[in-house]
Write an enzyme that holds these catalytic residues in place. Structure first.
Site, mmCIF file in Angstrom:
data_model
loop_
_atom_site.group_PDB
_atom_site.id
_atom_site.type_symbol
_atom_site.label_atom_id
_atom_site.label_comp_id
_atom_site.label_asym_id
_atom_site.label_seq_id
_atom_site.Cartn_x
_atom_site.Cartn_y
_atom_site.Cartn_z
ATOM 1 N N ASP A 95 24.902 29.323 95.300
ATOM 2 C CA ASP A 95 26.226 28.924 94.836
ATOM 3 C C ASP A 95 27.270 28.884 95.953
ATOM 4 O O ASP A 95 28.437 28.588 95.700
ATOM 5 C CB ASP A 95 26.702 29.798 93.659
ATOM 6 C CG ASP A 95 26.333 31.254 93.801
ATOM 7 O OD1 ASP A 95 25.871 31.653 94.897
ATOM 8 O OD2 ASP A 95 26.508 32.007 92.829
ATOM 9 N N ASP B 267 23.523 35.055 97.982
ATOM 10 C CA ASP B 267 24.342 34.489 96.897
ATOM 11 C C ASP B 267 25.819 34.609 97.308
ATOM 12 O O ASP B 267 26.202 35.547 98.005
ATOM 13 C CB ASP B 267 24.085 35.280 95.610
ATOM 14 C CG ASP B 267 24.717 34.651 94.381
ATOM 15 O OD1 ASP B 267 23.990 34.018 93.602
ATOM 16 O OD2 ASP B 267 25.950 34.813 94.200
ATOM 17 N N HIS C 170 24.031 41.213 89.573
ATOM 18 C CA HIS C 170 25.239 41.892 89.081
ATOM 19 C C HIS C 170 24.931 43.005 88.082
ATOM 20 O O HIS C 170 25.828 43.785 87.744
ATOM 21 C CB HIS C 170 26.191 40.882 88.417
ATOM 22 C CG HIS C 170 26.731 39.848 89.350
ATOM 23 N ND1 HIS C 170 27.376 40.169 90.528
ATOM 24 C CD2 HIS C 170 26.717 38.483 89.297
ATOM 25 C CE1 HIS C 170 27.731 39.056 91.151
ATOM 26 N NE2 HIS C 170 27.338 38.018 90.434
HETATM 27 ZN ZN ZN Z 1 26.522 33.931 92.519
#
Ligand code: ZN
Length: 314
Positions: free
Chosen positions: A241, A158, A121
């Site tokens: 995740d 992810d 990110h």
């Molecule tokens: Zn993540």
């Protein structure tokens, strides 16, 4: 197979109640130590300023490295800087640089970076979403500049979109970025219409997608694009995740899905890059699921390295 990590990565303190905890890295390292024989454990070096400045603006280096808090400091509502964070961030990014060097030198086909904070990110100028530096982008930029590669694929499984990685490489035709991620979900980017210079490939997954839709998105849309790009190096933002036990998302995946995708990616790596793959830990917030999934992923990487399934680099 080499696994790069560093004790300093435990020293990034996010404070009580935060899901991105040092225990995450402990779960991964313990699972790999106990269940994967033959790992070569290596200490991650620090990334240099020059390596970081290939993808980040000086103001982000200043914010992370030179504000030196003696307490916890919020960079944004999700992202925390602690006294141990600068060293952790340098080692996390440096791990990927070292893994790239190792694989490009032909000393290993595959390498894994067990590091935190995660990275995908982090944008050129901003830490966000638990990420300080964009570890995989620092490694990819190193592969472009130091090793002279002209086609690198970054594959991001992810469950969140890697907005930072996309922002860094959206104008860079030498890097393909492919991601399947839950939408709507943080950071709310990653619409399939976002194409960069034709090098960005996003697949959106609805909550509750499950294994079938996840595999379908990769098999029918993303893997063919990666294959057609004929990468010279395949890099993986390995976030776990998406697992059904994870508190951060709702796509309901199983550990087997990550093993399956790792094997599919290995096939592409064998066809185009002499088997070269560098994988980097991103998210994954249920400790048991994180251990199970990272084990499934790394076992698949080790099996690939041991099988010697290679093709000449092109
Ligand atoms: Zn993540």
């Amino acid at each position: 197979m080499p696994v790069f990590t560093h004790a300093a990565c435990f020293g990034h303190d996010t404070g009580p109640g935060h899901i991105e905890t040092p225990a995450r890295l402990g779960a991964v390292v313990t699972a790999l130590r106990d269940h994967v024989p033959g790992i070569e454990w290596l200490e991650a070096p620090r990334a240099t300023r020059g390596q970081l400045l290939r993808v980040h603006e000086p103001l982000l280096l200043h914010a992370v490295l030179e504000t030196a808090p003696d307490h916890l400091m919020q960079l944004d509502p999700d992202t925390v800087l602690s006294p141990g964070s600068p060293e952790a961030a340098l080692r996390a990014a440096g791990a990927v640089v070292a893994a790239v060097d190792r694989v490009m030198a032909g000393e290993a086909d595959t390498a894994f970076c067990a590091v935190r904070p995660p990275g995908h990110h982090a944008t050129p100028a901003h830490a966000m979403g638990f990420c300080l530096f964009n570890n995989i982008a620092v490694g990819a930029a190193h592969a472009l500049e130091r090793h002279g590669l002209s086609r690198i694929a970054i594959v991001d499984f992810d469950v969140h979109h890697g907005n930072g990685t996309q922002a860094i490489f959206a104008g860079e035709a030498r890097v393909l970025y492919a991601s399947a991620h839950e939408m709507p979900l943080f950071p709310e980017t990653g619409n399939p219409r976002e194409r960069g210079v034709g090098n960005i490939h996003n697949a959106a997954l609805q909550p509750g997608s499950g294994s079938h839709r996840f595999r379908e998105a990769w098999r029918e849309r993303l893997l063919p694009a990666i294959d057609a790009f004929e990468p010279q190096l395949l890099m993986v933002s390995a976030g776990f995740d998406g697992h059904r036990a994870d508190p951060a998302a709702h796509v309901e995946l199983e550990a087997d899905d990550f093993a399956w995708l790792t094997c599919e990616l290995a096939g592409i790596a064998a066809r185009h890059c002499g088997g070269r793959m560098v994988s980097v830990l991103e998210g994954g917030y249920d400790l048991a699921a994180l251990a199970e999934c990272s084990l499934a992923h790394v076992r698949a990487l080790v099996a690939i390295g041991a099988s010697g399934q290679r093709a000449p680099p092109t």
